[in-house]
Design a protein around this motif. Structure first.
Motif, PDB file in Angstrom:
ATOM      1  N   LEU A 277     -39.554  28.445 -44.663  1.00 45.78           N
ATOM      2  CA  LEU A 277     -41.009  28.609 -44.589  1.00 45.78           C
ATOM      3  C   LEU A 277     -41.688  27.931 -45.771  1.00 45.78           C
ATOM      4  O   LEU A 277     -42.667  27.199 -45.588  1.00 45.78           O
ATOM      5  CB  LEU A 277     -41.362  30.100 -44.537  1.00 45.78           C
ATOM      6  CG  LEU A 277     -42.847  30.428 -44.444  1.00 45.78           C
ATOM      7  CD1 LEU A 277     -43.462  29.861 -43.163  1.00 45.78           C
ATOM      8  CD2 LEU A 277     -43.066  31.936 -44.521  1.00 45.78           C
ATOM      9  N   THR A 278     -41.181  28.146 -46.978  1.00 45.77           N
ATOM     10  CA  THR A 278     -41.826  27.531 -48.146  1.00 45.77           C
ATOM     11  C   THR A 278     -41.750  26.011 -48.083  1.00 45.77           C
ATOM     12  O   THR A 278     -42.641  25.332 -48.586  1.00 45.77           O
ATOM     13  CB  THR A 278     -41.207  28.033 -49.469  1.00 45.77           C
ATOM     14  OG1 THR A 278     -39.821  27.679 -49.525  1.00 45.77           O
ATOM     15  CG2 THR A 278     -41.374  29.530 -49.632  1.00 45.77           C
ATOM     16  N   ASP A 279     -40.704  25.477 -47.459  1.00 48.52           N
ATOM     17  CA  ASP A 279     -40.563  24.021 -47.351  1.00 48.52           C
ATOM     18  C   ASP A 279     -41.650  23.390 -46.476  1.00 48.52           C
ATOM     19  O   ASP A 279     -41.894  22.186 -46.564  1.00 48.52           O
ATOM     20  CB  ASP A 279     -39.190  23.657 -46.784  1.00 48.52           C
ATOM     21  CG  ASP A 279     -38.065  23.837 -47.801  1.00 48.52           C
ATOM     22  OD1 ASP A 279     -38.364  24.102 -48.987  1.00 48.52           O
ATOM     23  OD2 ASP A 279     -36.887  23.726 -47.398  1.00 48.52           O
ATOM     24  N   LEU A 280     -42.307  24.194 -45.651  1.00 48.39           N
ATOM     25  CA  LEU A 280     -43.385  23.675 -44.798  1.00 48.39           C
ATOM     26  C   LEU A 280     -44.703  23.510 -45.559  1.00 48.39           C
ATOM     27  O   LEU A 280     -45.584  22.766 -45.119  1.00 48.39           O
ATOM     28  CB  LEU A 280     -43.622  24.620 -43.610  1.00 48.39           C
ATOM     29  CG  LEU A 280     -42.488  24.759 -42.595  1.00 48.39           C
ATOM     30  CD1 LEU A 280     -42.802  25.879 -41.595  1.00 48.39           C
ATOM     31  CD2 LEU A 280     -42.270  23.440 -41.865  1.00 48.39           C
TER      32      LEU A 280
ATOM     33  N   LEU B 284     -37.849  33.708 -36.534  1.00 46.54           N
ATOM     34  CA  LEU B 284     -37.866  32.357 -35.964  1.00 46.54           C
ATOM     35  C   LEU B 284     -39.229  32.058 -35.343  1.00 46.54           C
ATOM     36  O   LEU B 284     -39.716  30.928 -35.418  1.00 46.54           O
ATOM     37  CB  LEU B 284     -36.750  32.214 -34.933  1.00 46.54           C
ATOM     38  CG  LEU B 284     -35.331  32.332 -35.499  1.00 46.54           C
ATOM     39  CD1 LEU B 284     -34.302  32.341 -34.373  1.00 46.54           C
ATOM     40  CD2 LEU B 284     -35.040  31.214 -36.487  1.00 46.54           C
ATOM     41  N   ASP B 285     -39.865  33.075 -34.734  1.00 46.48           N
ATOM     42  CA  ASP B 285     -41.209  32.892 -34.176  1.00 46.48           C
ATOM     43  C   ASP B 285     -42.214  32.545 -35.273  1.00 46.48           C
ATOM     44  O   ASP B 285     -43.087  31.695 -35.079  1.00 46.48           O
ATOM     45  CB  ASP B 285     -41.673  34.155 -33.443  1.00 46.48           C
ATOM     46  CG  ASP B 285     -40.995  34.339 -32.095  1.00 46.48           C
ATOM     47  OD1 ASP B 285     -40.371  33.372 -31.596  1.00 46.48           O
ATOM     48  OD2 ASP B 285     -41.098  35.449 -31.533  1.00 46.48           O
ATOM     49  N   THR B 286     -42.094  33.214 -36.408  1.00 46.11           N
ATOM     50  CA  THR B 286     -42.995  32.929 -37.531  1.00 46.11           C
ATOM     51  C   THR B 286     -42.800  31.498 -38.019  1.00 46.11           C
ATOM     52  O   THR B 286     -43.776  30.787 -38.291  1.00 46.11           O
ATOM     53  CB  THR B 286     -42.766  33.924 -38.681  1.00 46.11           C
ATOM     54  OG1 THR B 286     -43.068  35.246 -38.212  1.00 46.11           O
ATOM     55  CG2 THR B 286     -43.637  33.600 -39.885  1.00 46.11           C
ATOM     56  N   LEU B 287     -41.553  31.055 -38.108  1.00 52.94           N
ATOM     57  CA  LEU B 287     -41.294  29.664 -38.512  1.00 52.94           C
ATOM     58  C   LEU B 287     -41.906  28.683 -37.516  1.00 52.94           C
ATOM     59  O   LEU B 287     -42.509  27.682 -37.909  1.00 52.94           O
ATOM     60  CB  LEU B 287     -39.793  29.417 -38.638  1.00 52.94           C
ATOM     61  CG  LEU B 287     -39.105  30.014 -39.866  1.00 52.94           C
ATOM     62  CD1 LEU B 287     -37.597  29.822 -39.776  1.00 52.94           C
ATOM     63  CD2 LEU B 287     -39.649  29.405 -41.154  1.00 52.94           C
ATOM     64  N   ASP B 288     -41.768  28.979 -36.216  1.00 52.70           N
ATOM     65  CA  ASP B 288     -42.347  28.101 -35.193  1.00 52.70           C
ATOM     66  C   ASP B 288     -43.869  28.061 -35.303  1.00 52.70           C
ATOM     67  O   ASP B 288     -44.477  26.982 -35.231  1.00 52.70           O
ATOM     68  CB  ASP B 288     -41.941  28.573 -33.793  1.00 52.70           C
ATOM     69  CG  ASP B 288     -40.477  28.297 -33.481  1.00 52.70           C
ATOM     70  OD1 ASP B 288     -39.841  27.484 -34.192  1.00 52.70           O
ATOM     71  OD2 ASP B 288     -39.960  28.908 -32.528  1.00 52.70           O
ATOM     72  N   LYS B 289     -44.496  29.230 -35.485  1.00 47.26           N
ATOM     73  CA  LYS B 289     -45.963  29.283 -35.609  1.00 47.26           C
ATOM     74  C   LYS B 289     -46.417  28.531 -36.854  1.00 47.26           C
ATOM     75  O   LYS B 289     -47.400  27.804 -36.830  1.00 47.26           O
ATOM     76  CB  LYS B 289     -46.436  30.739 -35.667  1.00 47.26           C
ATOM     77  CG  LYS B 289     -46.367  31.451 -34.344  1.00 47.26           C
ATOM     78  CD  LYS B 289     -46.784  32.900 -34.500  1.00 47.26           C
ATOM     79  CE  LYS B 289     -46.533  33.661 -33.206  1.00 47.26           C
ATOM     80  NZ  LYS B 289     -46.716  35.109 -33.359  1.00 47.26           N
TER      81      LYS B 289
ATOM     82  N   PRO C 255     -55.013  29.130 -41.636  1.00 41.56           N
ATOM     83  CA  PRO C 255     -54.110  29.954 -40.814  1.00 41.56           C
ATOM     84  C   PRO C 255     -52.650  29.856 -41.280  1.00 41.56           C
ATOM     85  O   PRO C 255     -51.927  30.849 -41.299  1.00 41.56           O
ATOM     86  CB  PRO C 255     -54.290  29.398 -39.403  1.00 41.56           C
ATOM     87  CG  PRO C 255     -55.669  28.815 -39.404  1.00 41.56           C
ATOM     88  CD  PRO C 255     -55.828  28.238 -40.783  1.00 41.56           C
ATOM     89  N   PHE C 256     -52.211  28.650 -41.671  1.00 44.99           N
ATOM     90  CA  PHE C 256     -50.850  28.504 -42.197  1.00 44.99           C
ATOM     91  C   PHE C 256     -50.703  29.302 -43.485  1.00 44.99           C
ATOM     92  O   PHE C 256     -49.693  29.998 -43.688  1.00 44.99           O
ATOM     93  CB  PHE C 256     -50.501  27.037 -42.476  1.00 44.99           C
ATOM     94  CG  PHE C 256     -49.213  26.903 -43.236  1.00 44.99           C
ATOM     95  CD1 PHE C 256     -48.000  26.906 -42.569  1.00 44.99           C
ATOM     96  CD2 PHE C 256     -49.219  26.808 -44.628  1.00 44.99           C
ATOM     97  CE1 PHE C 256     -46.800  26.823 -43.270  1.00 44.99           C
ATOM     98  CE2 PHE C 256     -48.035  26.719 -45.334  1.00 44.99           C
ATOM     99  CZ  PHE C 256     -46.820  26.726 -44.660  1.00 44.99           C
ATOM    100  N   ASP C 257     -51.697  29.201 -44.365  1.00 42.74           N
ATOM    101  CA  ASP C 257     -51.618  29.907 -45.643  1.00 42.74           C
ATOM    102  C   ASP C 257     -51.472  31.411 -45.434  1.00 42.74           C
ATOM    103  O   ASP C 257     -50.713  32.074 -46.148  1.00 42.74           O
ATOM    104  CB  ASP C 257     -52.854  29.608 -46.495  1.00 42.74           C
ATOM    105  CG  ASP C 257     -52.903  28.148 -46.948  1.00 42.74           C
ATOM    106  OD1 ASP C 257     -51.840  27.481 -46.932  1.00 42.74           O
ATOM    107  OD2 ASP C 257     -54.003  27.683 -47.292  1.00 42.74           O
ATOM    108  N   ARG C 258     -52.176  31.957 -44.432  1.00 40.77           N
ATOM    109  CA  ARG C 258     -52.060  33.397 -44.145  1.00 40.77           C
ATOM    110  C   ARG C 258     -50.673  33.737 -43.615  1.00 40.77           C
ATOM    111  O   ARG C 258     -50.090  34.756 -43.983  1.00 40.77           O
ATOM    112  CB  ARG C 258     -53.147  33.838 -43.159  1.00 40.77           C
ATOM    113  CG  ARG C 258     -54.495  34.073 -43.843  1.00 40.77           C
ATOM    114  CD  ARG C 258     -55.490  34.712 -42.897  1.00 40.77           C
ATOM    115  NE  ARG C 258     -55.871  33.809 -41.821  1.00 40.77           N
ATOM    116  CZ  ARG C 258     -56.777  32.843 -41.942  1.00 40.77           C
ATOM    117  NH1 ARG C 258     -57.378  32.636 -43.094  1.00 40.77           N
ATOM    118  NH2 ARG C 258     -57.083  32.080 -40.918  1.00 40.77           N
TER     119      ARG C 258
END
Length: 195
Positions: free
Chosen positions: A55-58, A112-117, A125-128
């Motif tokens: 997640l942090t890598d995104l 995995l859903d959170t990573l996809d979103k 929205p990504f920051d949240r």
């Protein structure tokens, strides 16, 4: 997850022996110092840290807020070091990484859903998504580390749990500073659909 829940988790993760076979005449390995809680904790913390790191890598390509991107970079660096130390402790324990939690979505683990979103989202929205998921991750990690410190036996694991717990407290403080600096609006206009 409380210490009792960690103990229940241990029951499901103790199929592997923590005392590998020693050839005749060879020195006994250090694996005897690791108990079932130690190895269960390590085997759970590795996939938790891996998902949070993904997640942090995104963040560099998706975050709109430099403060969030900076926090994600620092957290990602910490997670990489935690993973290095967790894998070294696992190797020292003599227990193979059978990935018993592969594909699981457990409390505090970035799903995995959170990573996809997150991968499909940019800006606020990504920051949240990132800050909410990291808060859940570090809160659960701190709880798991407390259980390891209370029930674990190997100094390599209990000491690492203490270090990760200290780090999670610093990460929560950073997330709290972000929350104060950028309070969430009561209505997220990006997700509300007109009637």
């Amino acid at each position: 997850m409380c210490a009792a829940a960690l103990a229940l988790l241990v029951v499901g993760c103790t199929a592997q022996s923590t005392t590998g076979g020693t050839p005749p005449g060879a020195a006994a390995p250090r694996t005897s110092a690791f108990n079932a809680t130690d190895t269960a904790w390590i085997l759970l913390m590795i996939p938790m840290a891996e998902r949070a790191r993904q997640l942090t890598d995104l963040a560099p390509s998706r975050s709109a807020d430099p403060a969030v991107a900076t926090l994600a970079a620092k957290t990602g660096s910490t997670l990489r070091e935690d993973l290095r130390r967790l894998r070294a402790a696992l190797e020292l324990s003599g227990v193979p990484d059978t990935r018993p939690h592969e594909g699981h979505n457990m409390p505090g683990m970035v799903s995995l859903d959170t990573l996809d979103k997150a991968a499909a989202t940019k800006g606020p929205p990504f920051d949240r998504i990132l800050t909410d998921a990291l808060r859940a991750h570090v809160t659960q990690s701190r709880t798991l580390c407390a259980g390891e410190q209370n029930q674990g036996r190997a100094e390599e694991a209990t000491g690492l749990a203490a270090a990760i717990a200290k780090s999670t407290s610093q990460q929560i403080a950073g997330l709290d500073r972000l929350r104060v600096a950028h309070p969430a609006t009561s209505v997220d206009k990006t997700t509300v659909k007109p009637p």
